[in-house]
Design an enzyme around this catalytic site. Structure first.
Site, mmCIF file in Angstrom:
data_model
loop_
_atom_site.group_PDB
_atom_site.id
_atom_site.type_symbol
_atom_site.label_atom_id
_atom_site.label_comp_id
_atom_site.label_asym_id
_atom_site.label_seq_id
_atom_site.Cartn_x
_atom_site.Cartn_y
_atom_site.Cartn_z
ATOM 1 N N HIS A 106 0.814 -1.210 0.000
ATOM 2 C CA HIS A 106 0.000 0.000 0.000
ATOM 3 C C HIS A 106 0.849 1.263 0.000
ATOM 4 C CE1 HIS A 106 -3.307 -2.626 2.086
ATOM 5 N NE2 HIS A 106 -3.184 -2.895 0.798
ATOM 6 N N GLU A 127 -2.823 -6.513 -9.660
ATOM 7 C CA GLU A 127 -1.477 -6.242 -9.156
ATOM 8 C C GLU A 127 -0.495 -7.175 -9.852
ATOM 9 O OE1 GLU A 127 -1.744 -6.568 -4.906
ATOM 10 O OE2 GLU A 127 -3.456 -5.214 -4.806
ATOM 11 N N GLU A 155 -3.318 -13.482 -4.007
ATOM 12 C CA GLU A 155 -2.327 -12.405 -4.128
ATOM 13 C C GLU A 155 -1.115 -12.632 -3.213
ATOM 14 O OE1 GLU A 155 -3.508 -8.607 -2.366
ATOM 15 O OE2 GLU A 155 -5.509 -9.413 -2.083
#
Length: 408
Positions: free
Chosen positions: A237, A267, A363
């Site tokens: 982040h 991503e 992820e």
């Protein structure tokens, strides 16, 4: 004139201003959500629900508020539902709300609580979100409605949101296609000497323009891109900076189209022009975990078991200590500003069993600190929709060394 004299102005009003646009979801879909919540209310012997979080107000009313220091609410009884919104927003909440809308003014202190109390008048047992109601707000609710007993509805509402409807899945699928478009825009903007923010701006503008085409009646807000290079990739982040891309940099592409409070993500790990042998090894291990993880997302699997099984792959390659967070999470009404369905995360302590029509990510991420061979943050991210006997991957942007060593 006595400046301290109390103004004779209303504490709450109605502003039915303008025509309502085409909503995000059909009336039958919104009613399904309300009906499901009312079943839960009956089970818990709750008279009324007061939602105050971004995610639950949005999920049950199709209205997404901008707090800016003010309070917002959604009162749901067994007969009707009403958003409670600030006068500063004018008629926008009325236009966007599925149900009724009551506006509180700024003329007196705590008019939010006065307006809310009028909708809850005569009720005894009120459901609120214990996980998002601060102590000060709880005390003011008790003061405005002393007859009420406040009980938790947040956990139960979260579990209802975890199973997506056909309309939600269609909405999320269209958004995920836009994330792929944002990824392609990122890739085409990458080059030696290009600042991170320029890559991110190009991606975000491309996604916003596509959202405007697909949802011509929608509100355009909150879509963003995090694009990181070099050591800036060490956190998932980390915000965009003006750092310029250098040859050999590891890169993180993170595209987040937001439509009507719904969040999706793309991503990817990339490299600018070249990659070292150790970076290639680490990258390939992370891709392997990503591939194996997607195979494990099936109905009946427990979140914790998926995490433990994938840990073994990292352990085999002496990389487990460099894993930075869980392996994925639920998607729906959530964002980095608000919300999360914490009961559906692929982590060791979460025992939730995957079911058909859940939507989750895979992820995996590794972060090797500066100075180590292979240094940098590695992350791949796909979104999967659980089916009767498996899962559909709705992310299509390519990943891995064959596709993402960029030489523009």
């Amino acid at each position: 004139m006595n400046k301290n004299a109390k103004l004779n102005m209303p504490s709450y009003i109605n502003i039915p201003n303008g025509e309502k646009p085409t909503p995000t979801f059909s009336a039958s879909e919104m009613q399904r959500r309300i009906d499901s919540l009312r079943v839960l209310m009956s089970t818990l012997n709750i008279d009324t629900v007061l939602m105050t979080s971004y995610h639950n107000i949005n999920y049950y009313s199709d209205f997404l508020y901008c707090a800016f220091g003010r309070k917002y609410g959604l009162v749901i009884t067994h007969d009707n539902q009403t958003t409670v919104t600030a006068n500063i927003d004018g008629g926008q909440p009325y236009r966007r709300t599925f149900g009724d809308n009551l506006v509180y003014t700024d003329w007196q202190n705590d008019n939010f609580y006065k307006a809310t109390a009028t909708l809850i008048k005569g009720k005894q047992r009120v459901g609120i979100e214990f996980d998002t109601v601060p102590l000060e707000q709880l005390e003011k609710l008790k003061g405005a409605m002393p007859q009420c007993e406040f009980v938790d509805i947040g956990t139960g509402a979260m579990k209802l949101r975890m199973i997506k409807s056909a309309e939600e899945i269609a909405h999320i699928t269209k958004m995920t296609a836009i994330a792929d478009i944002g990824g392609a825009a990122c890739a085409e903007a990458i080059g030696v000497g290009v600042p991170e923010h320029e890559v991110a701006l190009h991606s975000t503008q491309t996604m916003v323009r596509e959202i405007a085409k697909v949802w011509p009646d929608g509100e355009l807000l909150d879509t963003w891109t995090w694009f990181q290079s070099g050591m800036n990739t060490d956190g998932a982040h980390n915000p965009v900076t003006s750092k310029k891309i250098e040859s050999g940099d590891i890169l993180s592409l993170n595209c987040f189209p937001m439509v009507a409070g719904y969040y999706v993500a793309l991503e990817r790990t990339l490299f600018c022009e070249s990659v070292t042998d150790e970076q290639m090894r680490v990258w390939e291990v992370n891709v392997k975990v990503h591939d194996e993880g997607k195979k494990l997302i099936v109905p009946g699997a427990r979140c914790c078991d998926i995490a433990y099984e994938l840990n073994e792959i990292y352990k085999e390659h002496d990389l487990l200590e460099y894993r930075t967070f869980g392996y994925g999470h639920s998607f729906g009404v959530l964002c980095h500003y608000y919300g999360r369905e914490a009961g559906l995360e692929l982590r060791e302590e979460v025992e939730t069993v995957l079911e058909k029509d859940m939507v989750v990510s895979m992820e995996p991420m590794l972060m090797l600190p500066e100075g180590m061979p292979g240094e940098g943050g590695y992350r791949e991210h796909d979104i999967l929709v659980l089916t009767d006997d498996g899962a559909d991957n709705i992310t299509h942007f390519p990943y891995g060394p064959e596709h993402n060593i960029i030489s523009n």
